[in-house]
Design an enzyme around this catalytic site. Structure first.
Site, short mmCIF file in Angstrom:
data_model
loop_
_atom_site.label_atom_id
_atom_site.label_comp_id
_atom_site.label_asym_id
_atom_site.label_seq_id
_atom_site.Cartn_x
_atom_site.Cartn_y
_atom_site.Cartn_z
CB VAL A 93 -21.50 75.33 86.32
CG1 VAL A 93 -20.87 74.55 87.47
CG2 VAL A 93 -20.43 76.05 85.52
CB ALA A 253 -23.77 72.97 94.68
CG ASP A 254 -28.03 72.00 90.23
OD1 ASP A 254 -28.17 71.27 89.24
OD2 ASP A 254 -28.57 71.77 91.33
NE ARG A 255 -23.59 77.86 86.56
CZ ARG A 255 -23.31 78.21 85.31
NH1 ARG A 255 -22.65 79.34 85.07
NH2 ARG A 255 -23.67 77.46 84.29
CB ALA A 263 -27.43 77.99 91.82
#
EC number: 5.3.1.23
Length: 364
Positions: A93, A253-255, A263
């Site tokens: 994100v 974390a990526d999102r 995620a």
């Protein structure tokens, strides 16, 4: 000294090609947005914060030498190319948030009659470059907050694990260090801070199949930093937590959804399940730019799927039987119920309090 994954000066951008590590350290020149999109999509640069920084700086490099006749033409180029960069890897994100922020700035500058087209371009370049400096500062704050939380948790449970010297053992997954950010790292920044405090007894890192970011990149960083470290296979985590007195798991974390569902790199979810079984605290380290308050839960997060070849081959060598079907999601979603705390540059929050806390921070 931390590794430098991004080299930038106005008009010039180079990234350390992470596909070649650890065997070769080579910087790839990024001349503009098309190059930026490619290095992100091909995972020559990866890690949610680094993706956003490289994406935005690739646009800065492209527009720097250009002469725009009107503010409208500059605004249109900024908006179109930032939206294009978001499509390179949609799960993370940070790129979307950075793009929205810069598009809003471009629209505000466009409406400001006191600023001409050259002033608008200068302000845009300044804002883009400020993101690079802010990411490093945020990483250091995440590291400090995370180390404090882990040490406090250990103290509350009655001290460091049996057999230790007062320091802690931690496990991390994928790569979240200097190679995944503008510098210092998120989850690996927490590890780095523990080491700086003299409180890191040992760090374990998973190989992180199928792209092997742990074996290729995190291990590379840990050896570079001379931290006491051990590489383990993804399938060893349960045995590790049972046998090695690990004090905490810390991942990136990526999102992060507004309810705390997270995620991150595939394999994170199963580590969280195992950590819960062994009563090992499981922390997510992420900047506020990784938290997406617009998404109520993890079911709404788009999960990128990668090519079969990443599973069936190592380099040019096939390791899987020809004709076998593959499922290769790049990420999984860890439910908030498995997460002890989410470490940000502004503090550590329980998933249940995340939305309210972040909303108040953004309002202030």
């Amino acid at each position: 000294m931390s590794l430098q994954s991004i080299k930038y000066s106005r008009g010039s951008l180079e990234i350390l090609d992470q596909l070649l590590l650890p065997g070769q350290s080579k910087y790839e020149v990024v001349r503009g947005v098309e190059d930026g999109w490619k290095v992100i999509n091909k995972m020559q640069v990866r890690g949610a914060p680094a993706i956003a920084i490289v994406g935005c700086l690739s646009l800065a490099v492209e527009i720097n030498p250009e002469d725009f006749e009107t503010k409208k033409s500059l605004r249109q180029e900024v908006e179109g190319k930032l939206n294009y960069l978001v499509s390179a890897r949609p799960t993370a994100v940070n790129m979307k948030i950075a793009a929205d922020e810069l598009i809003t700035l471009a629209n505000d500058l466009y409406k400001d009659e006191a600023i001409d087209v050259n002033g608008m371009k200068q302000r845009f370049l300044d804002a883009t470059e400020a993101m690079l400096k802010k990411d490093i500062a945020d990483n250091r704050a995440i590291g400090a907050n995370g180390a404090k939380a882990i040490l406090q948790r250990v103290a509350e449970k009655g001290g460091a694990p049996a057999g230790s010297t007062g320091s802690v053992r931690v496990l991390t997954h994928c790569n979240t260090g200097s190679l995944a950010t503008a510098g210092y790292g998120t989850a690996l920044g927490v590890v780095r801070q523990l080491a700086e405090l003299g409180k890191l007894e040992h760090v374990y890192c998973t190989e992180t199949r199928p792209y092997n970011q742990g074996a290729r990149l995190t291990a590379y960083e840990l050896v570079h930093e001379k931290f006491p470290a051990t590489l383990v296979l993804d399938s060893m985590v349960a045995a590790l937590l049972r046998a090695k007195n690990v004090a905490a798991v810390v991942v990136g974390a990526d999102r992060v959804a507004s309810n705390g569902d997270t995620a991150n790199k595939i394999g994170t979810y199963q580590i969280a399940v195992v950590a819960k079984h062994h009563d090992v605290p499981f922390y997510v380290a992420a900047p506020l730019t990784s938290i997406d308050l617009a998404i109520p839960g993890g079911d709404h997060i788009i999960i990128e799927e990668r090519p079969d070849r990443e599973m069936t081959h190592v380099g040019e060598h096939r390791i899987a039987a020809p004709g076998i079907n593959c499922w290769n999601p790049a990420f999984d979603v860890t439910p908030a119920s498995l997460i002890t705390g989410i470490i940000t540059e502004r503090g550590v929050f329980k998933p249940a309090e995340l939305k309210e806390a972040i909303t108040k921070l953004l309002e202030s």
